[in-house]
Design a protein around this motif. Structure first.
Motif, short mmCIF file in Angstrom:
data_model
loop_
_atom_site.label_atom_id
_atom_site.label_comp_id
_atom_site.label_asym_id
_atom_site.label_seq_id
_atom_site.Cartn_x
_atom_site.Cartn_y
_atom_site.Cartn_z
N GLU A 132 28.16 53.22 33.68
CA GLU A 132 27.35 52.23 34.38
C GLU A 132 28.22 51.45 35.37
O GLU A 132 29.39 51.21 35.11
CB GLU A 132 26.74 51.25 33.37
CG GLU A 132 25.79 51.89 32.39
CD GLU A 132 24.46 52.26 33.01
OE1 GLU A 132 24.04 51.58 33.96
OE2 GLU A 132 23.86 53.23 32.56
N PRO A 133 27.64 50.99 36.46
CA PRO A 133 28.38 50.11 37.35
C PRO A 133 28.76 48.81 36.63
O PRO A 133 28.02 48.34 35.77
CB PRO A 133 27.39 49.82 38.48
CG PRO A 133 26.43 50.96 38.44
CD PRO A 133 26.33 51.34 37.00
N VAL A 134 29.92 48.27 36.97
CA VAL A 134 30.42 47.04 36.36
C VAL A 134 30.89 46.11 37.48
O VAL A 134 31.18 46.55 38.58
CB VAL A 134 31.58 47.30 35.38
CG1 VAL A 134 31.13 48.11 34.19
CG2 VAL A 134 32.75 47.97 36.07
N THR A 135 30.96 44.82 37.16
CA THR A 135 31.52 43.90 38.13
C THR A 135 33.04 44.03 38.11
O THR A 135 33.61 44.57 37.16
CB THR A 135 31.13 42.44 37.82
OG1 THR A 135 31.71 42.06 36.58
CG2 THR A 135 29.62 42.24 37.81
N LEU A 136 33.66 43.53 39.14
CA LEU A 136 35.12 43.57 39.21
C LEU A 136 35.74 42.81 38.03
O LEU A 136 36.72 43.25 37.44
CB LEU A 136 35.60 42.99 40.54
CG LEU A 136 37.10 42.93 40.77
CD1 LEU A 136 37.75 44.30 40.61
CD2 LEU A 136 37.38 42.37 42.16
N ALA A 137 35.14 41.69 37.65
CA ALA A 137 35.64 40.91 36.51
C ALA A 137 35.56 41.73 35.22
O ALA A 137 36.52 41.78 34.44
CB ALA A 137 34.86 39.61 36.37
N ALA A 144 33.09 54.14 44.11
CA ALA A 144 32.33 53.38 45.10
C ALA A 144 32.29 51.90 44.75
O ALA A 144 32.49 51.52 43.59
CB ALA A 144 30.91 53.93 45.20
N ILE A 145 32.03 51.09 45.76
CA ILE A 145 31.98 49.64 45.61
C ILE A 145 30.72 49.13 46.33
O ILE A 145 30.32 49.69 47.34
CB ILE A 145 33.26 49.01 46.19
CG1 ILE A 145 33.36 47.51 45.87
CG2 ILE A 145 33.37 49.24 47.68
CD1 ILE A 145 34.74 46.93 46.18
N ALA A 191 34.86 37.75 41.92
CA ALA A 191 34.80 38.94 41.05
C ALA A 191 33.42 39.19 40.47
O ALA A 191 33.14 40.30 40.02
CB ALA A 191 35.83 38.80 39.93
N SER A 192 32.54 38.20 40.47
CA SER A 192 31.19 38.39 39.95
C SER A 192 30.27 39.02 40.98
O SER A 192 29.17 39.46 40.64
CB SER A 192 30.61 37.04 39.51
OG SER A 192 30.52 36.16 40.62
N ALA A 193 30.67 39.07 42.24
CA ALA A 193 29.82 39.58 43.32
C ALA A 193 30.26 40.94 43.83
O ALA A 193 29.77 41.41 44.84
CB ALA A 193 29.80 38.57 44.47
N ILE A 194 31.19 41.57 43.14
CA ILE A 194 31.70 42.90 43.53
C ILE A 194 31.34 43.87 42.41
O ILE A 194 31.71 43.68 41.26
CB ILE A 194 33.23 42.88 43.72
CG1 ILE A 194 33.66 41.79 44.70
CG2 ILE A 194 33.74 44.25 44.14
CD1 ILE A 194 33.16 41.97 46.12
N TRP A 195 30.60 44.93 42.76
CA TRP A 195 30.19 45.94 41.78
C TRP A 195 30.98 47.21 42.03
O TRP A 195 31.18 47.62 43.18
CB TRP A 195 28.70 46.23 41.91
CG TRP A 195 27.88 45.10 41.41
CD1 TRP A 195 27.44 44.02 42.12
CD2 TRP A 195 27.44 44.89 40.07
NE1 TRP A 195 26.76 43.17 41.30
CE2 TRP A 195 26.73 43.68 40.05
CE3 TRP A 195 27.56 45.63 38.89
CZ2 TRP A 195 26.15 43.18 38.88
CZ3 TRP A 195 26.99 45.13 37.74
CH2 TRP A 195 26.29 43.92 37.74
#
Length: 190
Positions: A44-49, A115-116, A173-177
């Motif tokens: 699953e996609p995750v946030t950077l944090a 991917a980001i 870090a909460s706004a980067i997937w």
């Protein structure tokens, strides 16, 4: 487009049900749930944090909480022993006494992901109001990670072409997937 971790439709960017809410037509009988075999893990996609916590062993104390969209991290650099190489890295808000866990090389960390996706909040917090619009950066699209440098992340999107993401935006870090390599989830345009 993603706003604070959900898409415009109100769902998680991967299309999953992270809150564990029971959807219509699904039984909530515990005995039926126990009989089912465990589901195979999906990427699953995750946030950077979240990725730094799971991959680099960081905890909540490594992130900053002052601001509208925590957690935050610092962007810094590592000077190698040769004193000729300097590498961009994620830096902890708290210096770790362990073996170099307070700095994580951006290139090696992002190598685990293909991917980001960037939320407009990252640009608005770093560069000011009005900077989170589509003319500045292609928000809400999965972009392939090509290269990391001090000028930013070089990305590629089928519809967007070559794009550069400034390293400053990674601090939110909460706004980067991030989408793991081999992920079966392909939600959103690429």
């Amino acid at each position: 487009m993603i706003h604070g971790g959900v898409t415009e439709s109100g769902s998680h960017p991967s299309g999953s049900n992270p809150g564990g809410l029971i959807e219509a037509g699904v039984t909530a009988d515990p005995s039926v749930m126990e009989e089912r075999p465990p589901a195979a893990p999906t990427a699953e996609p995750v946030t950077l944090a979240e990725s730094l916590m799971s991959e680099a062993g960081w905890g909540p104390e490594n992130f900053g909480a002052e601001g509208a969209n925590p957690p935050y991290l610092r962007i810094g650099g590592k000077l190698w022993v040769t004193l000729t190489e300097f590498e961009p890295c994620f830096a902890s808000f708290r210096r770790d006494r362990g073996p170099f866990r307070s700095k994580v090389a951006i290139a090696s960390h992002l190598a685990k992901y293909d991917a980001i996706m960037v939320d407009p909040l990252a640009f608005e917090e770093c560069f000011g109001p009005g900077e989170g619009n589509q003319t500045v950066f292609p928000f809400g699209a999965w972009l392939e990670i090509r290269r990391v440098g001090f000028g930013g992340l070089e990305l590629w999107g089928k519809r967007q072409g070559a794009v550069t993401l400034p390293l400053d935006a990674l601090a939110v870090a909460s706004a980067i997937w991030l989408r793991p390599k081999g992920s079966t989830s392909r939600s959103g345009p690429t």
